[in-house]
Design a protein around this motif. Structure first.
Motif: not given
Length: 296
Positions: A3, A32, A34-35, A50, A107, A109-110, A296
């Motif tokens: 993260n 992927y 995450p942020n 995303v 998803s 994701q952020k 992720c």
């Protein structure tokens, strides 16, 4: 999921097809981050990352130029926007090339998109999209460049392009706790932004109602170049991995689809060439600590 891994995408109108190529390579290899922190056309490219829709950028931004021009003076005089934003943010995602809203919202994701608040002259960062209308409205605001696009109202605040205040949001990525950050530029290494007196004169004239915005634009080139120096320092410290073009970028408003596709492919091939280094970069701390983790 790791993260504390981030991905920062520069904007740049049609130059961001380079970022689209990078992200499509990531998608094809289930990579992927995450942020994601981005703005302007970088945000448009990030939406498809995303939502897990590879090559959607080609279908929505490049291919349509073979049939019709969705930007030009005709749209500007009719709507106040150089780009046909209704086409890009309403008809395209909801009718012509459906955007997978369900995949986007689930998803894991952020995605943080930024715009510039004209009243305060400061960056506004958004990650609370709530529904598809708000998602596209914020992306529209983040892409609304001065003079060629109308101000967009978000939560009662006047917003324009995120690049006017924070063109490369590395400090936001750090503030959010990201310890390893991939930065995707859309310009070559030697680029430095210059202040243009006539442009600033027109900003003062057209946006005199928003003195804080005028001041932010006045400081834009210094802030951009400072951020480049900061990212270089972070790269030397092992906190940032840079992906950038090695070829001359297309212009911001290039409308030749073949040139755009070539620059997209340059982004794809650049990610392919650097992929092992990128994977090693984002997993380095985990390997050192002997922890188990993955993106992720």
């Amino acid at each position: 999921m790791l993260n504390n891994r981030g991905l920062v995408l520069e904007g740049g109108a049609f130059r961001s097809v380079f970022s689209g190529g990078v992200l499509d390579f990531f998608l094809e290899h289930d990579f992927y981050v995450p942020n994601i922190i981005t703005l302007s056309a970088g945000a448009y490219a990030a939406l498809n990352y995303v939502s897990r829709q590879p090559q959607r950028l080609i279908r929505t931004n490049i291919d349509p130029l073979r049939k019709k021009k969705y930007l030009g003076l005709g749209y500007f005089f009719r709507t106040g926007n150089l780009f046909d934003f209704d086409f890009l943010f309403e008809r395209m995602p909801n009718e012509l090339e459906p955007f997978d809203y369900d995949a986007f919202f689930t998803s894991g994701q952020k995605l943080v998109m930024s715009a510039t608040n004209c009243a305060t002259g400061k960056a506004a960062y958004f990650d609370d999209y709530q529904n598809k209308e708000r998602l596209m409205d914020i992306c529209r605001a983040s892409n609304s460049f001065p003079f060629i696009a109308r101000i967009v109202d978000i939560d009662g605040e006047p917003m324009l392009d995120g690049g006017m205040c924070d063109a490369i949001p590395i400090e936001k990525a750090l503030a959010d706790g990201n310890e390893k950050i991939i930065v995707v530029f859309t310009r070559t290494k030697e680029y430095r932004k210059k202040s243009r007196w006539f442009y600033l004169l027109m900003i003062r004239l057209f946006y005199r109602k928003y003195p804080n915005f005028v001041e932010a634009v006045k400081q834009r080139s210094d802030r951009y170049n400072y951020t480049l120096d900061l990212i270089d320092k972070l790269e030397q410290e092992g906190k940032v991995y840079i992906i950038r073009p090695s070829e001359r970028p297309v212009s911001n408003y290039e409308t030749n689809p073949d040139r755009l596709l070539k620059f997209y492919e340059h982004g794809y091939m650049t990610a392919k060439e650097k992929f092992q280094e990128i994977k090693d970069f984002v997993t380095e701390a985990v390997k050192e600590a002997g922890e188990k983790g993955s993106l992720c």
